[in-house]
Design a protein around this motif. Structure first.
Motif, PDB file in Angstrom:
ATOM      1  N   UNK A 130       6.438   0.562 -25.137  1.00 18.86           N
ATOM      2  CA  UNK A 130       5.094   1.104 -24.717  1.00 18.86           C
ATOM      3  C   UNK A 130       4.068   0.057 -24.405  1.00 18.86           C
ATOM      4  N   UNK A 131       3.896  -0.834 -25.276  1.00 21.81           N
ATOM      5  CA  UNK A 131       2.728  -2.077 -25.003  1.00 21.81           C
ATOM      6  C   UNK A 131       3.045  -2.754 -23.560  1.00 21.81           C
ATOM      7  N   UNK A 132       4.440  -2.904 -23.469  1.00 26.06           N
ATOM      8  CA  UNK A 132       4.678  -3.491 -22.241  1.00 26.06           C
ATOM      9  C   UNK A 132       4.272  -2.800 -20.742  1.00 26.06           C
ATOM     10  N   UNK A 180       6.436  11.757 -35.567  1.00 24.13           N
ATOM     11  CA  UNK A 180       7.336  11.546 -34.485  1.00 24.13           C
ATOM     12  C   UNK A 180       6.671  12.633 -33.360  1.00 24.13           C
ATOM     13  N   UNK A 181       6.214  13.522 -33.549  1.00 18.61           N
ATOM     14  CA  UNK A 181       5.658  14.230 -32.534  1.00 18.61           C
ATOM     15  C   UNK A 181       4.595  13.460 -31.632  1.00 18.61           C
ATOM     16  N   UNK A 182       3.601  13.022 -32.452  1.00 16.76           N
ATOM     17  CA  UNK A 182       2.499  12.074 -31.891  1.00 16.76           C
ATOM     18  C   UNK A 182       2.926  11.076 -31.195  1.00 16.76           C
ATOM     19  N   UNK A 210      -4.627   4.466 -28.221  1.00 15.27           N
ATOM     20  CA  UNK A 210      -5.270   3.438 -29.298  1.00 15.27           C
ATOM     21  C   UNK A 210      -4.642   3.955 -30.709  1.00 15.27           C
ATOM     22  N   UNK A 211      -4.178   5.096 -30.786  1.00 18.03           N
ATOM     23  CA  UNK A 211      -3.283   5.305 -32.120  1.00 18.03           C
ATOM     24  C   UNK A 211      -2.131   4.891 -32.199  1.00 18.03           C
ATOM     25  N   UNK A 212      -1.553   4.052 -31.155  1.00 16.79           N
ATOM     26  CA  UNK A 212      -0.153   3.883 -31.296  1.00 16.79           C
ATOM     27  C   UNK A 212       0.237   2.905 -32.343  1.00 16.79           C
ATOM     28  N   UNK A 213      -0.824   2.163 -32.595  1.00 21.08           N
ATOM     29  CA  UNK A 213      -0.522   0.989 -33.713  1.00 21.08           C
ATOM     30  C   UNK A 213      -0.520   1.923 -35.137  1.00 21.08           C
ATOM     31  N   UNK A 223       0.259   5.101 -35.844  1.00 19.54           N
ATOM     32  CA  UNK A 223       1.504   5.799 -35.907  1.00 19.54           C
ATOM     33  C   UNK A 223       2.681   5.195 -36.156  1.00 19.54           C
ATOM     34  N   UNK A 224       2.877   3.916 -35.490  1.00 16.57           N
ATOM     35  CA  UNK A 224       3.855   2.907 -35.545  1.00 16.57           C
ATOM     36  C   UNK A 224       3.778   2.192 -37.240  1.00 16.57           C
ATOM     37  N   UNK A 225       2.538   2.039 -37.595  1.00 20.61           N
ATOM     38  CA  UNK A 225       2.658   1.571 -38.918  1.00 20.61           C
ATOM     39  C   UNK A 225       3.228   2.375 -40.024  1.00 20.61           C
ATOM     40  N   UNK A 226       2.808   3.699 -39.722  1.00 21.33           N
ATOM     41  CA  UNK A 226       3.184   4.712 -40.675  1.00 21.33           C
ATOM     42  C   UNK A 226       4.966   4.989 -40.564  1.00 21.33           C
ATOM     43  N   UNK A 227       5.256   4.976 -39.381  1.00 26.15           N
ATOM     44  CA  UNK A 227       6.804   5.261 -39.033  1.00 26.15           C
ATOM     45  C   UNK A 227       7.499   4.029 -39.341  1.00 26.15           C
TER      46      UNK A 227
END
Length: 218
Positions: free
Chosen positions: A214-216, A160-162, A82-85, A87-91
């Motif tokens: 990942x979402x796929x 990036x680690x996460x 659930x944290x993917x979004x 994390x991606x928002x920051x990256x």
């Protein structure tokens, strides 16, 4: 006896060595999510004292790779899809910034080192999943270091680690792993050539592609 804060090779402290070793195990899931962590066992495995290991664990807790519970112990954090979004928002904001700044600030020495990584990618790189992951991490770390901004570097390493932990969780189900890693080639070339706009655009595409892959499968 060397203290935990005493500098070792290259000025690296024992706590730094412990941090790198434990972080690598956590990120690549050699230490599985939810697995208990014993500072005594890790100290023995690494050949270090418990003090630098404890210092490393404190740092890893702030980076959300481990969690300590009173009277229960210390554990590797669960991988939260659930944290993917988040994390991606920051990256998505910081990876293009780092690539752009690296293209502007890279020294001749940096370009040589980035060129060596580029040569590995162009040669095909390793075939094994774990080695591909480590090559991917090495490319990211090299770009972050080339920004010469320790705050940006530390922040991006954390995220990036996460992201890499999520990647490792699904590594057996990601068909384009090698291609995802090797697409760093044009990004490295843009940084080496000193093209900040192209580097930023390629970094943005890379983060977006990672999240989409990942979402796929989830």
């Amino acid at each position: 006896m060397t203290s935990s804060t005493g500098a070792g090779q290259g000025g690296e402290t024992l706590a730094d060595q412990a941090y790198r070793a434990i972080s690598d195990r956590l990120v690549t899931l050699q230490i599985r999510p939810g697995e208990p962590i014993s500072d005594e066992r890790i100290a023995t495995e690494l050949g270090l004292g418990r003090t630098p290991v404890r210092e490393a664990l404190k740092r890893l807790e702030t980076e959300r790779l481990i969690v300590a519970y009173p009277r229960r112990g210390t554990f590797a954090t669960e991988v939260q899809i659930a944290d993917l979004g988040h994390i991606s928002e920051v990256r998505q904001q910081l990876e293009p910034l780092a690539a752009s700044v690296a293209a502007e600030r890279a020294t001749e020495h940096d370009r040589t080192e980035l060129g060596q990584l580029l040569a590995q990618l162009e040669a095909g790189g390793p075939d094994g999943g774990s080695e591909l992951i480590r090559l991917d991490m090495a490319v990211h770390r090299a770009i972050y270091a080339t920004t010469y901004n320790p705050y940006l570097q530390d922040t991006l390493i954390k995220y990036d680690n996460l992201a890499t932990r999520i990647w490792c969780l699904f590594i057996g189900r990601l068909p384009g792993l090698a291609g995802h890693v090797r697409e760093h080639g044009p990004l490295l070339r843009a940084i080496i050539d000193g093209d900040p706009q192209k580097a930023a655009a390629l970094a943005s595409d890379h983060v977006e592609g990672f999240e989409a892959a990942i979402r796929e499968i989830i």
